[in-house]
Structure formats: C-alpha cells, structure tokens
Design a protein around this motif. Structure first.
Motif, PDB file in Angstrom:
ATOM      1  N   GLU A 271       4.735  -2.691 -10.385  1.00 22.76           N
ATOM      2  CA  GLU A 271       6.080  -2.479 -10.954  1.00 22.76           C
ATOM      3  C   GLU A 271       7.062  -2.059  -9.864  1.00 22.76           C
ATOM      4  O   GLU A 271       8.183  -2.554  -9.805  1.00 22.76           O
ATOM      5  CB  GLU A 271       6.036  -1.398 -12.036  1.00 22.76           C
ATOM      6  N   HIS A 272       6.637  -1.142  -9.020  1.00 19.31           N
ATOM      7  CA  HIS A 272       7.510  -0.637  -7.952  1.00 19.31           C
ATOM      8  C   HIS A 272       7.948  -1.755  -7.003  1.00 19.31           C
ATOM      9  O   HIS A 272       9.088  -1.769  -6.548  1.00 19.31           O
ATOM     10  CB  HIS A 272       6.775   0.462  -7.170  1.00 19.31           C
ATOM     11  N   ASN A 273       7.050  -2.663  -6.711  1.00 14.19           N
ATOM     12  CA  ASN A 273       7.314  -3.711  -5.719  1.00 14.19           C
ATOM     13  C   ASN A 273       7.946  -4.978  -6.294  1.00 14.19           C
ATOM     14  O   ASN A 273       8.201  -5.918  -5.546  1.00 14.19           O
ATOM     15  CB  ASN A 273       6.005  -4.085  -5.004  1.00 14.19           C
ATOM     16  N   ILE A 274       8.217  -5.009  -7.588  1.00 12.39           N
ATOM     17  CA  ILE A 274       8.657  -6.239  -8.232  1.00 12.39           C
ATOM     18  C   ILE A 274       9.885  -6.863  -7.564  1.00 12.39           C
ATOM     19  O   ILE A 274       9.967  -8.078  -7.428  1.00 12.39           O
ATOM     20  CB  ILE A 274       8.870  -6.040  -9.759  1.00 12.39           C
ATOM     21  N   ASP A 275      10.841  -6.050  -7.124  1.00 11.87           N
ATOM     22  CA  ASP A 275      12.057  -6.572  -6.505  1.00 11.87           C
ATOM     23  C   ASP A 275      12.108  -6.364  -4.993  1.00 11.87           C
ATOM     24  O   ASP A 275      13.150  -6.554  -4.379  1.00 11.87           O
ATOM     25  CB  ASP A 275      13.294  -5.918  -7.155  1.00 11.87           C
ATOM     26  N   VAL A 276      10.984  -5.973  -4.410  1.00 17.77           N
ATOM     27  CA  VAL A 276      10.913  -5.724  -2.971  1.00 17.77           C
ATOM     28  C   VAL A 276      10.391  -6.986  -2.288  1.00 17.77           C
ATOM     29  O   VAL A 276       9.378  -7.546  -2.721  1.00 17.77           O
ATOM     30  CB  VAL A 276       9.973  -4.528  -2.662  1.00 17.77           C
ATOM     31  N   PRO A 277      11.070  -7.446  -1.230  1.00 17.39           N
ATOM     32  CA  PRO A 277      10.557  -8.624  -0.510  1.00 17.39           C
ATOM     33  C   PRO A 277       9.126  -8.388  -0.019  1.00 17.39           C
ATOM     34  O   PRO A 277       8.772  -7.261   0.359  1.00 17.39           O
ATOM     35  CB  PRO A 277      11.512  -8.767   0.673  1.00 17.39           C
TER      36      PRO A 277
ATOM     37  N   GLU B 100       1.827  -1.549  -0.028  1.00 14.50           N
ATOM     38  CA  GLU B 100       0.690  -1.887  -0.882  1.00 14.50           C
ATOM     39  C   GLU B 100      -0.515  -1.076  -0.424  1.00 14.50           C
ATOM     40  O   GLU B 100      -0.891  -1.117   0.739  1.00 14.50           O
ATOM     41  CB  GLU B 100       0.376  -3.385  -0.801  1.00 14.50           C
ATOM     42  N   PHE B 101      -1.090  -0.362  -1.371  1.00 17.18           N
ATOM     43  CA  PHE B 101      -2.259   0.446  -1.069  1.00 17.18           C
ATOM     44  C   PHE B 101      -3.537  -0.383  -1.169  1.00 17.18           C
ATOM     45  O   PHE B 101      -3.626  -1.316  -1.961  1.00 17.18           O
ATOM     46  CB  PHE B 101      -2.365   1.627  -2.054  1.00 17.18           C
ATOM     47  N   ARG B 102      -4.517  -0.002  -0.358  1.00 17.16           N
ATOM     48  CA  ARG B 102      -5.888  -0.487  -0.473  1.00 17.16           C
ATOM     49  C   ARG B 102      -6.711   0.748  -0.809  1.00 17.16           C
ATOM     50  O   ARG B 102      -6.572   1.773  -0.146  1.00 17.16           O
ATOM     51  CB  ARG B 102      -6.378  -1.096   0.834  1.00 17.16           C
ATOM     52  N   ILE B 103      -7.548   0.630  -1.826  1.00 18.60           N
ATOM     53  CA  ILE B 103      -8.301   1.794  -2.283  1.00 18.60           C
ATOM     54  C   ILE B 103      -9.796   1.481  -2.338  1.00 18.60           C
ATOM     55  O   ILE B 103     -10.194   0.423  -2.828  1.00 18.60           O
ATOM     56  CB  ILE B 103      -7.808   2.259  -3.673  1.00 18.60           C
ATOM     57  N   GLY B 104     -10.600   2.418  -1.844  1.00 16.16           N
ATOM     58  CA  GLY B 104     -12.047   2.328  -1.928  1.00 16.16           C
ATOM     59  C   GLY B 104     -12.590   3.541  -2.670  1.00 16.16           C
ATOM     60  O   GLY B 104     -12.079   4.647  -2.492  1.00 16.16           O
ATOM     61  N   ILE B 105     -13.601   3.319  -3.508  1.00 15.84           N
ATOM     62  CA  ILE B 105     -14.211   4.412  -4.266  1.00 15.84           C
ATOM     63  C   ILE B 105     -15.727   4.333  -4.155  1.00 15.84           C
ATOM     64  O   ILE B 105     -16.317   3.270  -4.332  1.00 15.84           O
ATOM     65  CB  ILE B 105     -13.806   4.358  -5.760  1.00 15.84           C
ATOM     66  N   HIS B 106     -16.318   5.486  -3.900  1.00 18.14           N
ATOM     67  CA  HIS B 106     -17.780   5.595  -3.860  1.00 18.14           C
ATOM     68  C   HIS B 106     -18.172   6.908  -4.517  1.00 18.14           C
ATOM     69  O   HIS B 106     -17.415   7.883  -4.497  1.00 18.14           O
ATOM     70  CB  HIS B 106     -18.285   5.573  -2.421  1.00 18.14           C
ATOM     71  N   VAL B 107     -19.328   6.944  -5.106  1.00 18.42           N
ATOM     72  CA  VAL B 107     -19.869   8.188  -5.634  1.00 18.42           C
ATOM     73  C   VAL B 107     -21.165   8.469  -4.886  1.00 18.42           C
ATOM     74  O   VAL B 107     -22.011   7.587  -4.745  1.00 18.42           O
ATOM     75  CB  VAL B 107     -20.076   8.150  -7.175  1.00 18.42           C
ATOM     76  N   GLY B 108     -21.254   9.664  -4.357  1.00 17.23           N
ATOM     77  CA  GLY B 108     -22.445  10.008  -3.600  1.00 17.23           C
ATOM     78  C   GLY B 108     -22.433  11.452  -3.160  1.00 17.23           C
ATOM     79  O   GLY B 108     -21.516  12.220  -3.478  1.00 17.23           O
TER      80      GLY B 108
END
Length: 149
Positions: free
Chosen positions: A86-92, A98-106
């Motif tokens: 939504e935030h980037n809809i009107d941004v070139p 843009e975030f990249r997300i990684g998730i681990h449980v340990g």
C-alpha cells in the motif's frame, strides 16, 4: 571452556533488511533516511509491538527481532509486507523501500541485551535470500505456522 552457564531459550527470530539499500542511499540519502524513520515509527515498530516482539538490534537498513511465538512473527511479517505494498503504490519502482524478511524458530543464546546462535544466523541467511517484499521462512518455522497463518 569456561564454567559460566549461558542462558538459552527457544525463540522465533525475524531478521529484516531493505533490498537495494545502498542504491537507495546513493540515489537520495536524505529522502531514504527520512522515509525509513517514518516507516519505523508508523508501521514497523507498532506492528512488532502489537505481535509481542522485541527489537534486539537495528542496523542502517535492518533489524533483528525476537518473538515468543513463530505465529506472531509470521503475522507481523505479513502485516508489514502487506502495508508496504500500500505504501509503495504511487512510488516509482526505483525509489521504493522494500523489505526482505527471514524467520526461523530455534535455540538462541541470550547475553545481556543481545541474542546469538544458529537460530539467529539462520534467520539472517533467510532474509538474505527472500525476494524484495517477501518473507522466507525455515522448515522449522513452517511446521509451526502451517494451518495457522
């Protein structure tokens, strides 16, 4: 080996960074930094708090967050990524954060206000391979969120 006992616990670890951060900073440092501060204040930090996460540390373009539940971590990541669309809809395209997300449980080691160990390292590697705007989770995390998120 020292006789000191370390504090270990099971945790969900979310690692995030900004795709193309160096390029964005090279293009317009002041705009990038100002936008990142607004995003942290209005979106990222409130989402982490709402899902009972704890920001362990931040870097220029990234952060490490600990959650007691991998379901909470996944819901937080999804909420952030959906809001960023939504935030980037009107941004070139070339100016988008843009975030990249990684998730681990340990298992992690808690030392003062920081966390260490394979649980952290794997989450950090996963954020490195996530697509911009995406979330990459480990198999261990997937087993916990399957059917819940």
């Amino acid at each position: 080996m020292s006789g000191e006992r370390v504090e270990r616990r099971l945790a969900a670890v979310l690692a995030a960074d900004i795709a193309g951060y160096s390029r964005l900073m090279g293009r317009d440092e002041e705009r990038t930094l100002a936008e990142l501060k607004v995003l942290r204040k209005t979106l990222v930090d409130p989402s982490i708090a709402a899902h009972r996460g704890r920001i362990v540390k931040t870097t220029g373009d990234g952060m490490l967050v600990e959650f007691g539940s991998v379901v909470d971590a996944a819901r937080c990541a999804i909420e952030i990524q959906q809001a960023m669309v939504e935030h980037n809809i009107d941004v070139p395209q070339e100016a988008r954060i843009e975030f990249r997300i990684g998730i681990h449980v340990g298992d992690i080691i808690h030392d003062e206000n920081d966390i260490f160990g394979d649980g952290v390292n794997i989450a950090a590697r996963l954020d490195g391979i996530a697509m911009p705007g995406g979330v990459c989770i480990s198999d261990a995390a997937y087993r916990h969120v399957r059917g819940k998120v």
